[in-house]
Design a protein around this motif. Sequence first.
Motif, PDB file in Angstrom:
ATOM      1  N   VAL A   1       4.479   6.168   2.578  1.00 16.37           N
ATOM      2  CA  VAL A   1       4.160   6.798   1.297  1.00 16.37           C
ATOM      3  C   VAL A   1       5.387   7.486   0.714  1.00 16.37           C
ATOM      4  CG1 VAL A   1       2.729   8.513   0.137  1.00 16.37           C
ATOM      5  CG2 VAL A   1       1.745   7.088   1.936  1.00 16.37           C
ATOM      6  N   ALA A   2       6.124   8.198   1.562  1.00 16.61           N
ATOM      7  CA  ALA A   2       7.327   8.895   1.094  1.00 16.61           C
ATOM      8  C   ALA A   2       8.339   7.920   0.520  1.00 16.61           C
ATOM      9  CB  ALA A   2       7.948   9.687   2.238  1.00 16.61           C
ATOM     10  N   ALA A   3       8.549   6.813   1.214  1.00 21.05           N
ATOM     11  CA  ALA A   3       9.502   5.808   0.736  1.00 21.05           C
ATOM     12  C   ALA A   3       9.008   5.144  -0.547  1.00 21.05           C
ATOM     13  CB  ALA A   3       9.740   4.762   1.817  1.00 21.05           C
ATOM     14  N   HIS A   4       7.706   4.949  -0.655  1.00 17.20           N
ATOM     15  CA  HIS A   4       7.129   4.331  -1.844  1.00 17.20           C
ATOM     16  C   HIS A   4       7.339   5.193  -3.080  1.00 17.20           C
ATOM     17  CE1 HIS A   4       4.297   2.472  -4.588  1.00 17.20           C
ATOM     18  NE2 HIS A   4       3.650   3.633  -4.674  1.00 17.20           N
TER      19      HIS A   4
ATOM     20  N   LEU B   1      10.415  -6.513  -8.064  1.00 11.35           N
ATOM     21  CA  LEU B   1       9.022  -6.848  -8.317  1.00 11.35           C
ATOM     22  C   LEU B   1       8.739  -8.306  -7.962  1.00 11.35           C
ATOM     23  CD1 LEU B   1       6.229  -6.163  -9.418  1.00 11.35           C
ATOM     24  CD2 LEU B   1       7.089  -6.705 -11.718  1.00 11.35           C
ATOM     25  N   ALA B   2       9.650  -9.189  -8.365  1.00  9.05           N
ATOM     26  CA  ALA B   2       9.470 -10.618  -8.073  1.00  9.05           C
ATOM     27  C   ALA B   2       9.430 -10.869  -6.569  1.00  9.05           C
ATOM     28  CB  ALA B   2      10.586 -11.425  -8.730  1.00  9.05           C
ATOM     29  N   VAL B   3      10.344 -10.237  -5.833  1.00 13.62           N
ATOM     30  CA  VAL B   3      10.393 -10.419  -4.380  1.00 13.62           C
ATOM     31  C   VAL B   3       9.138  -9.850  -3.732  1.00 13.62           C
ATOM     32  CG1 VAL B   3      11.599  -9.731  -2.280  1.00 13.62           C
ATOM     33  CG2 VAL B   3      12.900 -10.482  -4.271  1.00 13.62           C
TER      34      VAL B   3
ATOM     35  N   ALA C   1       1.493  -6.607  -2.033  1.00 14.20           N
ATOM     36  CA  ALA C   1       2.920  -6.556  -2.353  1.00 14.20           C
ATOM     37  C   ALA C   1       3.444  -5.125  -2.268  1.00 14.20           C
ATOM     38  CB  ALA C   1       3.166  -7.137  -3.737  1.00 14.20           C
ATOM     39  N   VAL C   2       2.697  -4.192  -2.836  1.00 10.23           N
ATOM     40  CA  VAL C   2       3.106  -2.782  -2.814  1.00 10.23           C
ATOM     41  C   VAL C   2       3.119  -2.251  -1.381  1.00 10.23           C
ATOM     42  CG1 VAL C   2       2.465  -0.446  -3.528  1.00 10.23           C
ATOM     43  CG2 VAL C   2       2.326  -2.336  -5.150  1.00 10.23           C
ATOM     44  N   PHE C   3       2.093  -2.612  -0.613  1.00 12.86           N
ATOM     45  CA  PHE C   3       2.006  -2.159   0.774  1.00 12.86           C
ATOM     46  C   PHE C   3       3.175  -2.672   1.610  1.00 12.86           C
ATOM     47  CE2 PHE C   3       0.502  -3.240   5.119  1.00 12.86           C
ATOM     48  CZ  PHE C   3       0.377  -1.951   5.613  1.00 12.86           C
ATOM     49  N   LEU C   4       3.466  -3.957   1.491  1.00 13.19           N
ATOM     50  CA  LEU C   4       4.556  -4.531   2.287  1.00 13.19           C
ATOM     51  C   LEU C   4       5.899  -3.949   1.869  1.00 13.19           C
ATOM     52  CD1 LEU C   4       3.472  -8.284   2.496  1.00 13.19           C
ATOM     53  CD2 LEU C   4       3.334  -6.532   4.284  1.00 13.19           C
ATOM     54  N   ASP C   5       6.084  -3.705   0.583  1.00 12.27           N
ATOM     55  CA  ASP C   5       7.337  -3.098   0.120  1.00 12.27           C
ATOM     56  C   ASP C   5       7.485  -1.684   0.684  1.00 12.27           C
ATOM     57  OD1 ASP C   5       9.702  -3.188  -1.906  1.00 12.27           O
ATOM     58  OD2 ASP C   5       8.662  -1.319  -2.380  1.00 12.27           O
ATOM     59  N   ALA C   6       6.386  -0.927   0.663  1.00 13.14           N
ATOM     60  CA  ALA C   6       6.434   0.435   1.199  1.00 13.14           C
ATOM     61  C   ALA C   6       6.724   0.426   2.695  1.00 13.14           C
ATOM     62  CB  ALA C   6       5.110   1.147   0.924  1.00 13.14           C
ATOM     63  N   ARG C   7       6.101  -0.499   3.441  1.00 13.06           N
ATOM     64  CA  ARG C   7       6.358  -0.591   4.872  1.00 13.06           C
ATOM     65  C   ARG C   7       7.818  -0.930   5.147  1.00 13.06           C
ATOM     66  NH1 ARG C   7       1.947  -1.455   8.344  1.00 13.06           N
ATOM     67  NH2 ARG C   7       3.544  -1.590   9.963  1.00 13.06           N
TER      68      ARG C   7
ATOM     69  N   PRO D   1       9.449   1.528 -12.585  1.00 13.61           N
ATOM     70  CA  PRO D   1       9.295   0.083 -12.395  1.00 13.61           C
ATOM     71  C   PRO D   1       8.897  -0.632 -13.682  1.00 13.61           C
ATOM     72  CG  PRO D   1       8.229   1.282 -10.627  1.00 13.61           C
ATOM     73  CD  PRO D   1       8.610   2.295 -11.662  1.00 13.61           C
ATOM     74  N   PRO D   2       9.267  -1.902 -13.819  1.00 14.19           N
ATOM     75  CA  PRO D   2       8.875  -2.673 -14.996  1.00 14.19           C
ATOM     76  C   PRO D   2       7.360  -2.760 -15.105  1.00 14.19           C
ATOM     77  CG  PRO D   2       9.740  -4.113 -13.277  1.00 14.19           C
ATOM     78  CD  PRO D   2      10.042  -2.719 -12.862  1.00 14.19           C
ATOM     79  N   GLY D   3       6.873  -2.668 -16.329  1.00 20.28           N
ATOM     80  CA  GLY D   3       5.437  -2.752 -16.551  1.00 20.28           C
ATOM     81  C   GLY D   3       4.701  -1.441 -16.412  1.00 20.28           C
ATOM     82  N   THR D   4       5.412  -0.361 -16.103  1.00 19.76           N
ATOM     83  CA  THR D   4       4.784   0.953 -15.985  1.00 19.76           C
ATOM     84  C   THR D   4       5.251   1.852 -17.118  1.00 19.76           C
ATOM     85  OG1 THR D   4       6.536   1.898 -14.585  1.00 19.76           O
ATOM     86  CG2 THR D   4       4.734   0.721 -13.476  1.00 19.76           C
ATOM     87  N   GLY D   5       4.502   2.932 -17.357  1.00 17.75           N
ATOM     88  CA  GLY D   5       4.842   3.876 -18.399  1.00 17.75           C
ATOM     89  C   GLY D   5       5.329   5.189 -17.835  1.00 17.75           C
ATOM     90  N   VAL D   6       5.625   6.123 -18.728  1.00 15.90           N
ATOM     91  CA  VAL D   6       6.220   7.390 -18.312  1.00 15.90           C
ATOM     92  C   VAL D   6       5.255   8.223 -17.475  1.00 15.90           C
ATOM     93  CG1 VAL D   6       5.518   8.584 -20.431  1.00 15.90           C
ATOM     94  CG2 VAL D   6       7.499   9.408 -19.147  1.00 15.90           C
TER      95      VAL D   6
END
Length: 215
Positions: A43-46, A58-60, A72-78, A102-107
């Motif tokens: 969670v901290a790294a995420h 994002l693509a990876v 995708a989010v879980f594996l990236d955080a791990r 991140p792309p696709g997100t807002g402020v």
Amino acid sequence: MDRTAIWDAVHRERSALADLLETLSPEEWDHPTLCPGWAVRDVAAHVISSPQFGVADLAVALWRGRGNYDRAVFLDARRRGRRPVEEIVADYRRLDGSRRHPPGTGVRDPLLDVLVHTQDIALPLGRHHAMPPEAARTAADRVWSISFPFRARRRLRGVTLTATDVDWRAGSGPMVRGTMEALLLLLTGRTAALDRLEGPGLDLVDPGAGAVRRS
């Protein structure tokens, strides 16, 4: 809150989270959080991946998650969470003040991210960090306005959510009252703060699912 106030809140909350992380023992870094399957380090790294996450990342991530966003989010955080904890904390200090997201997100998304994930870490560890009510209200507006990933309008259809510390209300039906912090956790599917809520509508909320029961 305007954009400047939102980013100021993001930076304050990330700094406070970094301060908390610096006090953790090795065992606490591996402790489970309110996110099922996520350790504190994940969670901290995420949270601090937000200003580092570009289109290529994002693509990876989606490729590794086989097109499933949550996976995708879980594996990236791990992956990010496997790094030495000193490096994770150093990222918070190094990226202090960054307004990238991140792309696709807002402020409002980085604000929502740090507010809720700080509680995901702190509550299971028995630590306390008060969520700023005005910032929590802004994050709650964001959650209520979108369907993915929390589906708050659908999950909590049939009750009225009312904050007791700021001017915020959403939904219709029997009342569920509490602090903006407790309501934001419920809006995002967390049930850890249900004991801080009250009202006749609370009897309709499934304590295991964080959703209104359907007959």
